[in-house]
Design a protein around this motif. Structure first.
Motif, PDB file in Angstrom:
ATOM      1  N   UNK A   1     -23.146 -73.063  29.470  1.00 28.30           N
ATOM      2  CA  UNK A   1     -24.279 -73.786  29.924  1.00 28.30           C
ATOM      3  C   UNK A   1     -23.986 -74.816  31.001  1.00 28.30           C
ATOM      4  N   UNK A   2     -23.137 -75.776  30.891  1.00 23.75           N
ATOM      5  CA  UNK A   2     -22.632 -76.922  31.638  1.00 23.75           C
ATOM      6  C   UNK A   2     -21.207 -76.941  32.003  1.00 23.75           C
ATOM      7  N   UNK A   3     -20.939 -77.283  33.219  1.00 18.44           N
ATOM      8  CA  UNK A   3     -19.671 -77.577  33.729  1.00 18.44           C
ATOM      9  C   UNK A   3     -19.492 -79.162  34.130  1.00 18.44           C
ATOM     10  N   UNK A   4     -18.465 -80.044  33.414  1.00 26.82           N
ATOM     11  CA  UNK A   4     -18.087 -81.404  33.478  1.00 26.82           C
ATOM     12  C   UNK A   4     -17.140 -81.307  34.524  1.00 26.82           C
ATOM     13  N   UNK A   5     -17.443 -81.864  35.741  1.00 22.17           N
ATOM     14  CA  UNK A   5     -16.167 -81.798  36.843  1.00 22.17           C
ATOM     15  C   UNK A   5     -15.672 -83.151  37.051  1.00 22.17           C
ATOM     16  N   UNK A   6     -14.408 -83.286  36.736  1.00 18.86           N
ATOM     17  CA  UNK A   6     -13.817 -84.672  36.936  1.00 18.86           C
ATOM     18  C   UNK A   6     -12.279 -84.338  37.520  1.00 18.86           C
ATOM     19  N   UNK A   7     -12.423 -83.735  38.666  1.00 21.70           N
ATOM     20  CA  UNK A   7     -11.320 -83.345  39.483  1.00 21.70           C
ATOM     21  C   UNK A   7     -11.171 -84.112  40.719  1.00 21.70           C
ATOM     22  N   UNK A   8     -10.250 -84.064  41.511  1.00 23.22           N
ATOM     23  CA  UNK A   8     -10.138 -85.290  42.672  1.00 23.22           C
ATOM     24  C   UNK A   8     -11.464 -85.279  43.527  1.00 23.22           C
ATOM     25  N   UNK A   9     -11.829 -86.235  44.178  1.00 24.43           N
ATOM     26  CA  UNK A   9     -12.946 -86.413  44.787  1.00 24.43           C
ATOM     27  C   UNK A   9     -13.343 -85.563  45.731  1.00 24.43           C
ATOM     28  N   UNK A  10     -12.239 -85.028  46.479  1.00 24.92           N
ATOM     29  CA  UNK A  10     -12.431 -84.034  47.430  1.00 24.92           C
ATOM     30  C   UNK A  10     -12.725 -82.658  47.085  1.00 24.92           C
ATOM     31  N   UNK A  11     -12.226 -82.454  45.826  1.00 24.04           N
ATOM     32  CA  UNK A  11     -12.843 -81.122  45.339  1.00 24.04           C
ATOM     33  C   UNK A  11     -14.074 -80.966  44.557  1.00 24.04           C
ATOM     34  N   UNK A  12     -14.981 -82.000  44.457  1.00 21.97           N
ATOM     35  CA  UNK A  12     -16.245 -82.058  43.807  1.00 21.97           C
ATOM     36  C   UNK A  12     -17.324 -81.035  44.367  1.00 21.97           C
ATOM     37  N   UNK A  13     -17.507 -80.930  45.733  1.00 21.13           N
ATOM     38  CA  UNK A  13     -18.342 -80.311  46.157  1.00 21.13           C
ATOM     39  C   UNK A  13     -18.064 -78.747  46.240  1.00 21.13           C
ATOM     40  N   UNK A  14     -16.929 -78.290  46.401  1.00 24.38           N
ATOM     41  CA  UNK A  14     -16.542 -77.001  46.297  1.00 24.38           C
ATOM     42  C   UNK A  14     -16.552 -76.548  44.929  1.00 24.38           C
ATOM     43  N   UNK A  15     -16.291 -77.208  43.984  1.00 25.26           N
ATOM     44  CA  UNK A  15     -16.214 -76.561  42.557  1.00 25.26           C
ATOM     45  C   UNK A  15     -17.667 -76.855  41.891  1.00 25.26           C
ATOM     46  N   UNK A  16     -18.528 -78.003  42.415  1.00 19.93           N
ATOM     47  CA  UNK A  16     -19.738 -77.774  41.918  1.00 19.93           C
ATOM     48  C   UNK A  16     -20.688 -76.694  42.592  1.00 19.93           C
ATOM     49  N   UNK A  17     -20.408 -76.268  43.736  1.00 22.47           N
ATOM     50  CA  UNK A  17     -20.941 -75.367  44.247  1.00 22.47           C
ATOM     51  C   UNK A  17     -20.499 -74.143  43.443  1.00 22.47           C
ATOM     52  N   UNK A  18     -19.535 -73.786  43.409  1.00 22.27           N
ATOM     53  CA  UNK A  18     -19.126 -72.395  42.634  1.00 22.27           C
ATOM     54  C   UNK A  18     -19.697 -72.474  41.311  1.00 22.27           C
ATOM     55  N   UNK A  19     -19.795 -73.751  40.767  1.00 20.78           N
ATOM     56  CA  UNK A  19     -20.429 -73.488  39.292  1.00 20.78           C
ATOM     57  C   UNK A  19     -22.075 -73.329  39.507  1.00 20.78           C
ATOM     58  N   UNK A  20     -22.811 -73.948  40.449  1.00 15.60           N
ATOM     59  CA  UNK A  20     -24.167 -73.507  40.562  1.00 15.60           C
ATOM     60  C   UNK A  20     -24.313 -72.064  41.090  1.00 15.60           C
ATOM     61  N   UNK A  21     -23.299 -71.588  41.798  1.00 14.08           N
ATOM     62  CA  UNK A  21     -23.663 -70.177  42.416  1.00 14.08           C
ATOM     63  C   UNK A  21     -23.227 -69.184  41.209  1.00 14.08           C
ATOM     64  N   UNK A  22     -22.572 -69.767  40.085  1.00 13.99           N
ATOM     65  CA  UNK A  22     -22.301 -68.937  38.764  1.00 13.99           C
ATOM     66  C   UNK A  22     -23.383 -69.142  37.933  1.00 13.99           C
ATOM     67  N   UNK A  23     -24.653 -69.712  38.126  1.00 15.06           N
ATOM     68  CA  UNK A  23     -25.570 -70.347  37.224  1.00 15.06           C
ATOM     69  C   UNK A  23     -25.219 -71.201  36.101  1.00 15.06           C
ATOM     70  N   UNK A  24     -24.477 -72.175  36.636  1.00 14.41           N
ATOM     71  CA  UNK A  24     -23.907 -73.052  35.626  1.00 14.41           C
ATOM     72  C   UNK A  24     -24.317 -74.459  36.047  1.00 14.41           C
ATOM     73  N   UNK A  25     -25.153 -75.207  35.163  1.00  9.72           N
ATOM     74  CA  UNK A  25     -25.437 -76.643  35.365  1.00  9.72           C
ATOM     75  C   UNK A  25     -24.260 -77.384  35.437  1.00  9.72           C
ATOM     76  N   UNK A  26     -24.346 -78.551  36.250  1.00 10.02           N
ATOM     77  CA  UNK A  26     -23.099 -79.593  36.549  1.00 10.02           C
ATOM     78  C   UNK A  26     -23.333 -80.696  36.169  1.00 10.02           C
ATOM     79  N   UNK A  27     -22.320 -81.306  35.657  1.00 14.86           N
ATOM     80  CA  UNK A  27     -22.324 -82.886  35.517  1.00 14.86           C
ATOM     81  C   UNK A  27     -20.956 -83.150  36.082  1.00 14.86           C
TER      82      UNK A  27
END
Length: 333
Positions: A65-91
């Motif tokens: 349902x949700x992905x909680x992202x706590x990676x290095x700051x520069x990766x937030x956008x790329x990983x959040x976009x991957x999650x949303x495009x996979x239909x996962x909610x993001x924190x």
């Protein structure tokens, strides 16, 4: 029950998991790290069902349902976009993203797919913040505010020896303002909103990021100054002065045990009751919004995060702080 996965393997992930795995309504479904050993460690320690070292493969799992992202700051956008495009909610951990352009792109995707996109920033949901906000009316017209949130980095001894870790490199969109100052900015925004003029004076290292710095935000008839440092220790504090009194918090708002308020010639001391863990309040809020599908409340919080990100951008620009889009490579320092 919300099935969530974690992305990242630093100490923040562990601190959050200590709280969230004990909360009603959350099930720790999986741990992702580029290192399968680290993912396995989180899985075993916190009772996840699965571990992954392939992010794309993990996001194919329909149970998430949700992905909680706590990676290095520069990766937030790329990983959040991957999650949303996979239909996962993001924190996503603070700082939300490197700039508002990234956030605007993700807002568009989240709206198109009716997905939630939350910034994990604990202070916005703490009872102590509400106490502080409610006291403002007692001290009259605001004259000035001073905030210090400094914390000697556990990685700074290595830094002085020439071992430069991610938090001190521009390619990871890091530094003191991004790591500590973002708490100051969210606090300032909650108390006073967006300012009119912004200045930031950072101690910029050879990699283009600030290891410490001071900011000044003008609101026209008063100003707010703040300090954030990763190369030194200090007594942290919040002092708000008004024409009819003052408010003082010893410590940052996350850790404070008391708030002093002087008004009408009397000193009032408010004890802050810590009934829940630091991260409980924000994750309880996320759960309620998700369960109710309250998109109005979600959008309000989302655009508050965008306002703070705009403040962050302006301060970075005046402070000449570099990030992953205009980084200084180690070889060119």
């Amino acid at each position: 029950m919300i099935n969530f996965v974690s992305i990242g393997s630093n100490f923040i992930v562990e601190n959050v998991l200590k709280t969230v795995v004990k909360m009603d309504g959350y099930n720790y479904y999986g741990a992702y790290s580029r290192s399968i050993e680290k993912a396995d460690y989180l899985k075993e320690k916190f009772g996840a069902e699965k571990s992954f070292d392939d992010l794309k493969k993990m996001l194919e799992d329909p149970k998430i349902d949700f992905a909680y992202i706590a990676s290095p700051n520069s990766l937030h956008y790329k990983q959040a976009k991957m999650c949303l495009l996979a239909n996962k909610n993001v924190i996503c951990e603070k700082p939300f993203f490197t700039n508002t352009k990234e956030l605007d792109d993700l807002i568009k995707i989240s709206k198109e797919r009716n997905l939630f996109l939350f910034e994990a920033i604990s202070i916005k949901y703490l009872p102590s913040l509400e106490i502080l906000k409610n006291l403002l009316g007692k001290i009259g017209k605001i004259s000035t505010c001073m905030i210090n949130y400094s914390q000697y980095s556990s990685r700074f001894d290595k830094y002085k020896e020439g071992v430069v870790e991610n938090i001190f490199k521009s390619e990871f969109s890091a530094g003191a303002l991004a790591d500590l100052g973002i708490y100051n900015l969210h606090l300032i925004y909650e108390l006073f909103g967006k300012g009119k003029d912004y200045s930031y004076f950072g101690n910029i290292n050879p990699y283009g990021v600030d290891i410490a710095g001071q900011g000044l935000i003008s609101y026209g008839d008063f100003s707010v100054s703040f300090t954030n440092a990763k190369d030194s220790k200090s007594e942290n504090y919040i002092i708000i002065q008004g024409e009819e009194g003052y408010i003082k918090v010893l410590g940052n708002i996350q850790e404070a045990e008391k708030i002093e308020c002087f008004s009408d010639g009397k000193l009032e001391i408010i004890d802050i009751k810590k009934e829940k863990d630091l991260y409980f309040y924000e994750f309880e809020y996320f759960k309620k919004i998700f369960e109710k599908k309250d998109y109005n409340a979600f959008e309000k919080r989302l655009f508050e995060s965008k306002d703070v990100l705009e403040m962050f951008e302006k301060l970075k620009k005046t402070g000449k702080i570099r990030d992953c889009y205009n980084m200084i490579e180690p070889s060119s320092k």
